[in-house]
Design a protein around this motif. Structure first.
Motif, mmCIF file in Angstrom:
data_model
loop_
_atom_site.group_PDB
_atom_site.id
_atom_site.type_symbol
_atom_site.label_atom_id
_atom_site.label_comp_id
_atom_site.label_asym_id
_atom_site.label_seq_id
_atom_site.Cartn_x
_atom_site.Cartn_y
_atom_site.Cartn_z
ATOM 1 N N MET A 1 0.830 -1.213 0.000
ATOM 2 C CA MET A 1 0.000 0.000 0.000
ATOM 3 C C MET A 1 0.862 1.259 0.000
ATOM 4 N N ARG A 2 1.985 1.212 0.702
ATOM 5 C CA ARG A 2 2.883 2.374 0.675
ATOM 6 C C ARG A 2 3.477 2.591 -0.715
ATOM 7 N N ARG A 3 3.697 1.525 -1.445
ATOM 8 C CA ARG A 3 4.182 1.682 -2.825
ATOM 9 C C ARG A 3 3.105 2.288 -3.721
ATOM 10 N N ALA A 4 1.856 2.058 -3.375
ATOM 11 C CA ALA A 4 0.753 2.588 -4.182
ATOM 12 C C ALA A 4 0.448 4.048 -3.848
ATOM 13 N N ALA A 5 0.667 4.450 -2.609
ATOM 14 C CA ALA A 5 0.399 5.829 -2.161
ATOM 15 C C ALA A 5 1.728 6.452 -1.761
ATOM 16 N N ILE B 1 -0.951 -5.757 -4.546
ATOM 17 C CA ILE B 1 -1.324 -6.933 -3.748
ATOM 18 C C ILE B 1 -1.278 -8.197 -4.608
ATOM 19 N N ALA B 2 -1.782 -8.084 -5.829
ATOM 20 C CA ALA B 2 -1.754 -9.240 -6.733
ATOM 21 C C ALA B 2 -0.323 -9.679 -7.025
ATOM 22 N N ALA B 3 0.579 -8.696 -7.158
ATOM 23 C CA ALA B 3 1.975 -9.003 -7.478
ATOM 24 C C ALA B 3 2.679 -9.743 -6.337
ATOM 25 N N LEU B 4 2.166 -9.645 -5.116
ATOM 26 C CA LEU B 4 2.779 -10.357 -3.991
ATOM 27 C C LEU B 4 2.631 -11.870 -4.142
ATOM 28 N N LYS B 5 1.513 -12.293 -4.731
ATOM 29 C CA LYS B 5 1.231 -13.720 -4.930
ATOM 30 C C LYS B 5 1.381 -14.516 -3.622
#
Length: 306
Positions: free
Chosen positions: A204-208, A246-250
């Motif tokens: 989430m920090r990477r997204a915001a 989140i999807a990329a975390l797998k």
């Protein structure tokens, strides 16, 4: 940690109505610090609020707002109350020094100033402030995920709400919930659950990523992303990035009925604050949209426009 090292660089605001005094202090400090200046109390208050200096060197005797009035105003405002203030003044009596300290000053230097003394006093106050800031940061950080905690979120929401209200700018909020996290914990164990929360918070920090954005752990597996001065379209962009990150975390989630990997649901709300609306309204709207997103099948976000 060597506190002397981190105190060697700071943003210093010099407040004095005489340019000669400003130049003397600037000369003494410019090699070690970023130096700002104001020549009256009103300008000083504006700079302090919007540029957040680490330390203020304040003259006592100025036309208009004098140093004592400026000090009182700084101490009364949430955004500036923790900035240390050193009075630098031609006043010399013990009564003058007592009055300055009673007004909230951290130190008192009489003119004419000695450059070495000014530098030493500045370093001391910056060291104290850095220590205080570090301790405060610990109280405002979620110990597991490293993002802001609920207390920090509540404080920032109040402050950013007021700031956006004054500027008539929007403020947006994304409420995020990790889908079927209880099933994940029950199946993989709490250590895996903790690791999942840590990775989700980092995603989430990477997204915001803007400096003013706040990612906070709101409670359990629920997070909040506060986006000051961001409209609904911008908040949607962040929500899409959260889904992608989140999807990329797998992270495998065999007990999920939605997807073989961890997913999140989100509610995205935006508002331009005004006198008839409280910050709790923004939280309530985003929370309601979050639960609608969960009811609609999870692994998605819903907005005010949906």
């Amino acid at each position: 940690m060597n506190w002397d090292d981190i105190a060697t660089k700071g943003r210093i605001l010099i407040v004095d109505d005489a340019m000669e005094n400003v130049q003397i202090l600037h000369q003494a400090l410019q090699d070690e610090h970023d130096v700002l200046f104001a020549m009256n109390g009103e300008k000083a208050l504006h700079i302090a609020q919007y540029q957040q200096p680490d330390l203020i060197l304040l003259d006592a005797m100025m036309p208009g707002l004098d140093g004592y009035a400026v000090c009182a105003a700084l101490r009364a405002a949430r955004m500036t109350r923790d900035i240390p203030i050193i009075f630098v003044t031609a006043l010399k009596t013990p009564e003058d020094e007592t009055r300055a300290l009673d007004a909230g000053a951290a130190d008192f230097i009489s003119k004419p100033v000695n450059a070495a003394v000014v530098r030493a006093r500045v370093r001391t106050q910056l060291t104290v402030k850095r220590q205080s800031d570090a301790l405060r940061e610990l109280t405002l950080t979620d110990g597991l995920t490293g993002v802001a905690n609920r207390r920090a979120f509540d404080e920032r929401l109040q402050g950013e709400w007021r700031r956006c209200a004054r500027a008539q700018m929007p403020i947006s909020l994304i409420m995020v919930d990790i889908d079927q996290f209880k099933h994940f914990n029950d199946h993989y164990g709490h250590q895996a659950g903790d690791a999942c929360l840590q990775q989700a918070g980092a995603a989430m920090r990477r997204a915001a990523m803007r400096p003013q954005d706040v990612v906070a752990r709101y409670g359990g597996e629920e997070f909040a992303i506060l986006l000051p001065q961001e409209d609904l379209a911008g908040a949607e962009t962040v929500a899409r990035k959260v889904l992608d990150e989140i999807a990329a975390l797998k992270i495998a989630h065999e007990r999920s009925s939605i997807c073989p990997f961890i997913t999140v649901s989100m509610g995205v709300a935006s508002i331009t604050p005004h006198g008839q609306v409280e910050p709790a309204t923004l939280v309530k709207n985003a929370d309601s949209l979050l639960y609608r997103a969960k009811a609609a099948g999870r692994n998605r976000y819903l907005t005010d426009g949906d």
